[in-house]
Design an enzyme around this catalytic site. Sequence first.
Site, PDB file in Angstrom:
ATOM      1  N   ALA A   1       0.591  -0.294  -8.980  1.00  0.00           N
ATOM      2  CA  ALA A   1       0.915  -1.022  -7.915  1.00  0.00           C
ATOM      3  C   ALA A   1       0.709  -2.560  -7.796  1.00  0.00           C
ATOM      4  O   ALA A   1      -0.682  -2.438  -8.076  1.00  0.00           O
ATOM      5  CB  ALA A   1       0.873   0.277  -6.624  1.00  0.00           C
TER       6      ALA A   1
ATOM      7  N   VAL B   1      -4.443  -0.062  -8.035  1.00  0.00           N
ATOM      8  CA  VAL B   1      -3.947  -1.571  -8.442  1.00  0.00           C
ATOM      9  C   VAL B   1      -3.631  -2.268  -9.233  1.00  0.00           C
ATOM     10  O   VAL B   1      -5.136  -2.816 -10.227  1.00  0.00           O
ATOM     11  CB  VAL B   1      -4.956  -1.342  -7.158  1.00  0.00           C
ATOM     12  CG1 VAL B   1      -5.042  -3.525  -6.609  1.00  0.00           C
ATOM     13  CG2 VAL B   1      -5.280  -0.927  -5.583  1.00  0.00           C
ATOM     14  N   LYS B   2      -3.139  -3.200  -9.522  1.00  0.00           N
ATOM     15  CA  LYS B   2      -3.279  -3.668 -10.285  1.00  0.00           C
ATOM     16  C   LYS B   2      -2.837  -5.409  -9.828  1.00  0.00           C
ATOM     17  O   LYS B   2      -2.003  -5.325  -8.975  1.00  0.00           O
ATOM     18  CB  LYS B   2      -1.634  -3.508 -11.220  1.00  0.00           C
ATOM     19  CG  LYS B   2      -1.039  -4.074 -12.656  1.00  0.00           C
ATOM     20  CD  LYS B   2       0.276  -3.881 -12.905  1.00  0.00           C
ATOM     21  CE  LYS B   2       0.593  -4.300 -13.297  1.00  0.00           C
ATOM     22  NZ  LYS B   2       1.926  -3.563 -14.534  1.00  0.00           N
ATOM     23  N   VAL B   3      -4.258  -6.012 -10.852  1.00  0.00           N
ATOM     24  CA  VAL B   3      -4.712  -7.051 -10.425  1.00  0.00           C
ATOM     25  C   VAL B   3      -4.286  -8.124 -11.747  1.00  0.00           C
ATOM     26  O   VAL B   3      -4.927  -8.381 -13.039  1.00  0.00           O
ATOM     27  CB  VAL B   3      -5.931  -6.907 -10.131  1.00  0.00           C
ATOM     28  CG1 VAL B   3      -6.495  -8.770  -9.600  1.00  0.00           C
ATOM     29  CG2 VAL B   3      -6.242  -6.090  -9.052  1.00  0.00           C
TER      30      VAL B   3
END
Length: 218
Positions: free
Chosen positions: A60, A86-88
């Site tokens: 996400a 968590v996509k960063v």
Amino acid sequence: MKFFIDTANLDQIREANELGILDGVTTNPSLMAKEGITGHDNVLNHYKAICNIVNGDVSAEVISTDFKGMVEEGERLAGLHPNIVVKVPMIVDGVKAISHFTQKGIRTNCTLVFSSGQAILAAKAGATYLSPFIGRLDDSSWDGIELIQQIAEIYSIQGYETQILAASVRNALHIVKSAQAGADVVTCPLSAIMGLFKHPLTDIGLAQFLADHKKANG
């Protein structure tokens, strides 16, 4: 190699999951918008819906580009479901955020990676996954598969535990080449996964088997 599907379409996710080979899902704001998913609460609820379909990691993506904003978004996303990663983005504050999340025990996917140097930074920060965009590299007259090979060699030599997640995958050949190059994960549209089934000799052989069976059994 793990198989992730790169979409926000719930029907496609269900179809891929029914194959019995799906390990996870990646999404991004563009894919959400493509499915008409807009508004903060709707996006969060859609992530929950995806997690309820797939028993695997679901990336996400944060939309903030500053450290504070990414941390706040990321912690909120991670709290939605245990499967959320968590996509960063691979930017300075993104690497800072990945390091912060690593210390907090929050898993991350470093996205928009286009070089081995960026891959080293992400691994040093403790990223769970690294997403080199091989299709976009190919579009720019660079070799995306060669980048996968370079990163795999560096990670092996240095003992980095970050998993290489081949992204921007366009077709079945990309999947095969990514596996050959040492990718730990590949994420792609359903069409690329289904393309792996296709071979003219399979179709010809099956047609012959069925014809012979019909001839022998009336």
